[in-house]
Design a protein around this motif. Structure first.
Motif, PDB file in Angstrom:
ATOM      1  N   GLY A  45       0.915  -1.202  -0.149  1.00 25.68           N
ATOM      2  CA  GLY A  45       0.108   0.062  -0.057  1.00 25.68           C
ATOM      3  C   GLY A  45       0.912   1.364   0.185  1.00 25.68           C
ATOM      4  N   THR A  46       0.392   2.213  -0.622  1.00 24.10           N
ATOM      5  CA  THR A  46       1.192   3.591  -0.700  1.00 24.10           C
ATOM      6  C   THR A  46       1.587   4.233   0.571  1.00 24.10           C
ATOM      7  OG1 THR A  46       0.012   4.087  -3.011  1.00 24.10           O
ATOM      8  CG2 THR A  46       1.247   5.971  -1.572  1.00 24.10           C
ATOM      9  N   ARG A  47       0.547   4.141   1.497  1.00 21.31           N
ATOM     10  CA  ARG A  47       0.629   4.646   2.886  1.00 21.31           C
ATOM     11  C   ARG A  47       0.870   3.608   4.020  1.00 21.31           C
ATOM     12  NH1 ARG A  47      -1.770   9.904   3.295  1.00 21.31           N
ATOM     13  NH2 ARG A  47      -3.019   9.423   5.127  1.00 21.31           N
ATOM     14  N   GLY A  48       1.666   3.899   5.082  1.00 22.29           N
ATOM     15  CA  GLY A  48       1.850   3.157   6.222  1.00 22.29           C
ATOM     16  C   GLY A  48       2.651   1.886   5.711  1.00 22.29           C
ATOM     17  N   SER A  49       2.389   0.867   6.526  1.00 26.22           N
ATOM     18  CA  SER A  49       3.482  -0.074   6.367  1.00 26.22           C
ATOM     19  C   SER A  49       2.525  -1.439   6.960  1.00 26.22           C
ATOM     20  CB  SER A  49       4.676  -0.116   7.071  1.00 26.22           C
ATOM     21  OG  SER A  49       4.322   0.001   8.774  1.00 26.22           O
ATOM     22  N   ALA A  50       3.431  -2.599   6.579  1.00 24.00           N
ATOM     23  CA  ALA A  50       2.727  -3.829   7.175  1.00 24.00           C
ATOM     24  C   ALA A  50       2.250  -3.936   8.486  1.00 24.00           C
ATOM     25  CB  ALA A  50       3.671  -4.913   6.707  1.00 24.00           C
ATOM     26  N   GLU A  51       3.557  -3.450   9.501  1.00 25.91           N
ATOM     27  CA  GLU A  51       3.508  -3.659  10.737  1.00 25.91           C
ATOM     28  C   GLU A  51       2.035  -2.424  11.226  1.00 25.91           C
ATOM     29  OE1 GLU A  51       3.573  -4.486  14.637  1.00 25.91           O
ATOM     30  OE2 GLU A  51       4.577  -5.544  12.966  1.00 25.91           O
ATOM     31  N   ILE A  52       2.241  -1.155  10.734  1.00 28.48           N
ATOM     32  CA  ILE A  52       1.199  -0.150  11.059  1.00 28.48           C
ATOM     33  C   ILE A  52      -0.201  -0.886  10.704  1.00 28.48           C
ATOM     34  CG2 ILE A  52       0.204   1.857  10.461  1.00 28.48           C
ATOM     35  CD1 ILE A  52       2.886   3.034  10.082  1.00 28.48           C
ATOM     36  N   ARG A  53      -0.573  -1.394   9.637  1.00 32.54           N
ATOM     37  CA  ARG A  53      -1.748  -2.212   9.215  1.00 32.54           C
ATOM     38  C   ARG A  53      -2.253  -3.352  10.168  1.00 32.54           C
ATOM     39  NH1 ARG A  53      -2.833  -1.470   2.917  1.00 32.54           N
ATOM     40  NH2 ARG A  53      -4.900  -1.993   3.510  1.00 32.54           N
ATOM     41  N   LYS A  54      -1.037  -4.190  10.417  1.00 31.89           N
ATOM     42  CA  LYS A  54      -1.538  -5.160  11.548  1.00 31.89           C
ATOM     43  C   LYS A  54      -2.140  -4.447  12.901  1.00 31.89           C
ATOM     44  CE  LYS A  54       0.915  -8.662  14.198  1.00 31.89           C
ATOM     45  NZ  LYS A  54       2.138  -9.428  14.405  1.00 31.89           N
ATOM     46  N   GLN A  55      -1.351  -3.383  13.384  1.00 31.85           N
ATOM     47  CA  GLN A  55      -2.010  -2.742  14.596  1.00 31.85           C
ATOM     48  C   GLN A  55      -3.341  -2.163  14.327  1.00 31.85           C
ATOM     49  OE1 GLN A  55       0.929   0.302  15.415  1.00 31.85           O
ATOM     50  NE2 GLN A  55       2.740  -1.376  15.680  1.00 31.85           N
ATOM     51  N   GLU A  56      -3.434  -1.625  13.176  1.00 32.49           N
ATOM     52  CA  GLU A  56      -4.947  -1.053  12.787  1.00 32.49           C
ATOM     53  C   GLU A  56      -5.946  -2.230  12.630  1.00 32.49           C
ATOM     54  OE1 GLU A  56      -3.224   2.741  10.369  1.00 32.49           O
ATOM     55  OE2 GLU A  56      -3.683   0.909   9.349  1.00 32.49           O
ATOM     56  N   ALA A  57      -5.294  -3.173  12.021  1.00 34.47           N
ATOM     57  CA  ALA A  57      -6.416  -4.645  12.076  1.00 34.47           C
ATOM     58  C   ALA A  57      -6.710  -4.995  13.199  1.00 34.47           C
ATOM     59  CB  ALA A  57      -5.765  -5.542  11.020  1.00 34.47           C
ATOM     60  N   ALA A  58      -5.966  -4.915  14.163  1.00 33.92           N
ATOM     61  CA  ALA A  58      -6.219  -5.500  15.433  1.00 33.92           C
ATOM     62  C   ALA A  58      -7.218  -4.508  16.228  1.00 33.92           C
ATOM     63  CB  ALA A  58      -4.965  -5.505  16.467  1.00 33.92           C
ATOM     64  N   ALA A  59      -6.902  -3.073  15.980  1.00 37.07           N
ATOM     65  CA  ALA A  59      -7.941  -1.989  16.606  1.00 37.07           C
ATOM     66  C   ALA A  59      -9.447  -2.394  16.009  1.00 37.07           C
ATOM     67  CB  ALA A  59      -7.464  -0.770  16.370  1.00 37.07           C
ATOM     68  N   ALA A  60      -9.474  -2.468  14.705  1.00 42.59           N
ATOM     69  CA  ALA A  60     -10.376  -2.660  14.006  1.00 42.59           C
ATOM     70  C   ALA A  60     -11.237  -4.046  14.583  1.00 42.59           C
ATOM     71  CB  ALA A  60     -10.525  -2.808  12.640  1.00 42.59           C
ATOM     72  N   ALA A  61     -10.471  -5.120  14.668  1.00 40.89           N
ATOM     73  CA  ALA A  61     -11.203  -6.149  15.432  1.00 40.89           C
ATOM     74  C   ALA A  61     -11.756  -5.985  16.668  1.00 40.89           C
ATOM     75  CB  ALA A  61      -9.955  -7.392  15.561  1.00 40.89           C
ATOM     76  N   GLU A  62     -11.169  -5.062  17.474  1.00 42.91           N
ATOM     77  CA  GLU A  62     -11.688  -5.110  18.863  1.00 42.91           C
ATOM     78  C   GLU A  62     -12.995  -3.882  18.716  1.00 42.91           C
ATOM     79  OE1 GLU A  62     -10.810  -5.543  21.861  1.00 42.91           O
ATOM     80  OE2 GLU A  62      -9.281  -7.095  21.230  1.00 42.91           O
ATOM     81  N   ILE A  63     -12.935  -3.008  17.782  1.00 44.11           N
ATOM     82  CA  ILE A  63     -14.401  -2.510  17.568  1.00 44.11           C
ATOM     83  C   ILE A  63     -15.584  -3.260  17.118  1.00 44.11           C
ATOM     84  CG2 ILE A  63     -15.350  -0.644  16.015  1.00 44.11           C
ATOM     85  CD1 ILE A  63     -12.539   0.815  16.067  1.00 44.11           C
ATOM     86  N   LEU A  64     -15.231  -3.997  16.113  1.00 45.88           N
ATOM     87  CA  LEU A  64     -16.132  -5.101  15.546  1.00 45.88           C
ATOM     88  C   LEU A  64     -16.613  -6.186  16.674  1.00 45.88           C
ATOM     89  CD1 LEU A  64     -14.577  -5.594  11.990  1.00 45.88           C
ATOM     90  CD2 LEU A  64     -16.781  -4.125  12.676  1.00 45.88           C
ATOM     91  N   GLY A  65     -15.603  -6.499  17.492  1.00 53.47           N
ATOM     92  CA  GLY A  65     -15.958  -7.728  18.292  1.00 53.47           C
ATOM     93  C   GLY A  65     -16.078  -8.944  17.870  1.00 53.47           C
ATOM     94  N   LEU A  66     -14.985  -9.253  16.973  1.00 55.55           N
ATOM     95  CA  LEU A  66     -14.595 -10.436  16.284  1.00 55.55           C
ATOM     96  C   LEU A  66     -14.357 -11.485  17.250  1.00 55.55           C
ATOM     97  CD1 LEU A  66     -12.424  -9.121  13.272  1.00 55.55           C
ATOM     98  CD2 LEU A  66     -14.725  -9.711  13.188  1.00 55.55           C
ATOM     99  N   ALA A  67     -14.637 -12.778  17.027  1.00 61.85           N
ATOM    100  CA  ALA A  67     -14.029 -13.888  17.602  1.00 61.85           C
ATOM    101  C   ALA A  67     -12.650 -13.992  17.240  1.00 61.85           C
ATOM    102  CB  ALA A  67     -14.767 -15.206  17.360  1.00 61.85           C
ATOM    103  N   VAL A  68     -12.152 -13.939  16.197  1.00 60.28           N
ATOM    104  CA  VAL A  68     -10.955 -13.933  15.659  1.00 60.28           C
ATOM    105  C   VAL A  68     -10.511 -13.286  14.523  1.00 60.28           C
ATOM    106  CG1 VAL A  68     -11.165 -16.069  14.253  1.00 60.28           C
ATOM    107  CG2 VAL A  68      -8.988 -15.930  15.094  1.00 60.28           C
ATOM    108  N   ARG A  69      -9.212 -13.004  14.415  1.00 61.04           N
ATOM    109  CA  ARG A  69      -8.424 -12.154  13.516  1.00 61.04           C
ATOM    110  C   ARG A  69      -7.115 -12.664  13.163  1.00 61.04           C
ATOM    111  NH1 ARG A  69      -9.899  -6.319  10.758  1.00 61.04           N
ATOM    112  NH2 ARG A  69      -9.267  -6.667   8.621  1.00 61.04           N
ATOM    113  N   GLU A  70      -7.035 -13.411  11.683  1.00 61.26           N
ATOM    114  CA  GLU A  70      -5.577 -13.857  11.438  1.00 61.26           C
ATOM    115  C   GLU A  70      -5.110 -13.323  10.203  1.00 61.26           C
ATOM    116  OE1 GLU A  70      -5.546 -17.952  11.894  1.00 61.26           O
ATOM    117  OE2 GLU A  70      -5.878 -17.954  13.678  1.00 61.26           O
ATOM    118  N   ASN A  71      -4.100 -13.626   9.732  1.00 66.80           N
ATOM    119  CA  ASN A  71      -3.399 -13.060   8.525  1.00 66.80           C
ATOM    120  C   ASN A  71      -2.660 -14.393   7.876  1.00 66.80           C
ATOM    121  OD1 ASN A  71      -1.777 -11.600   6.446  1.00 66.80           O
ATOM    122  ND2 ASN A  71      -2.727 -10.081   7.321  1.00 66.80           N
ATOM    123  N   LEU A  72      -3.000 -14.446   6.626  1.00 60.67           N
ATOM    124  CA  LEU A  72      -2.226 -15.610   5.892  1.00 60.67           C
ATOM    125  C   LEU A  72      -0.957 -15.284   5.434  1.00 60.67           C
ATOM    126  CD1 LEU A  72      -5.024 -17.586   3.911  1.00 60.67           C
ATOM    127  CD2 LEU A  72      -4.112 -17.761   6.385  1.00 60.67           C
TER     128      LEU A  72
END
Length: 241
Positions: A45-72
């Motif tokens: 992606g043009t902006r950010g980094s893989a590590e930043i997006r990992k942190q953002e995905a974890a934050a979004a998972a908390e907001i959504l209330g997911l049972a699990v979030r993983e990355n292949l």
């Protein structure tokens, strides 16, 4: 073993939030278990980094209330609908044994979206073939599992939906989950990197406008649309809206 009712298999962190966060929130509120497995880290992606997006995905998972979030961890932009990558997706499907899989649009502005759709559709079918051997994280054989349904959310390109889901009650939380990706979407405090198509305020207005358009068709304020390669059916006409 965690069994999910719905598994979202989408190619980039933030695709699920944009495409179906309202539907995720609605079904979690109804008591279903929902998880997301992102295919790639979005590292190109043009902006950010893989590590930043990992942190953002974890934050979004908390907001959504997911049972699990993983990355292949498949290679962003360079994954393919090959045996190697199909097996990775098959392993995820067999691990969580979902009744419904949701994935990317079958064609879109971003070429990764359509290719992800093809990969997930193929893997969802192949996961049901018992002679394809896969193994879990402990090296134990996985049982064959085929989801009952694969749906595709609608992204940048307009595609006529096969089904619309009223997400009005969950719209504000959906937008909150999108803005968890501060590196990707409109964020006045994010400086030093170029603006992109999705980082302007106009983009969220487009997302909202699409949901209002879909909602109008079912007399709702906001709706999310999905397509299916197979014909969908109901067992009771009064379940239709």
């Amino acid at each position: 073993m965690l069994k999910l009712d719905i598994l979202v298999l989408s190619v980039h962190p933030d695709d699920a939030e944009l495409g179906c966060a309202g539907t995720i929130l609605k079904h979690i509120a109804l008591g279903y278990k929902v998880g997301i497995v992102d295919l790639t880290r979005g590292e190109l992606g043009t902006r950010g980094s893989a590590e930043i997006r990992k942190q953002e995905a974890a934050a979004a998972a908390e907001i959504l209330g997911l049972a699990v979030r993983e990355n292949l961890g498949l290679p962003d932009a360079f994954f393919e609908n090959t045996r190697e990558h199909q097996v990775k997706v098959i392993e995820a499907i067999r691990k969580f044994r979902p009744s419904i899989v949701i994935t990317n649009a079958y064609h879109d502005r971003h070429p990764d979206h359509g290719r992800a759709n093809e990969l997930v559709e193929a893997a969802a079918f192949l996961a049901g073939l018992r002679k394809i051997e896969t193994f879990d994280a402990d090296g134990l054989p996985q049982e064959a599992w085929r989801p009952d349904m694969v749906l595709h959310f609608i992204q940048d390109n307009y595609i006529t939906p096969d089904i619309l889901i009223d997400v009005t009650e969950h719209w504000d939380k959906k937008i909150e989950s999108i803005y968890a990706y501060g590196s990707q979407f409109y964020n006045p405090s994010w400086e030093g990197e170029p603006q992109t198509y999705i980082s302007t305020p106009d983009f969220i207005e487009i997302v909202t406008g699409r949901a209002r358009e879909f909602g109008k068709s079912i007399q709702a304020k906001y709706a999310e649309g999905f397509t299916s390669r197979k014909i969908l059916g109901v067992d009771n006409l009064f379940n239709l809206k």
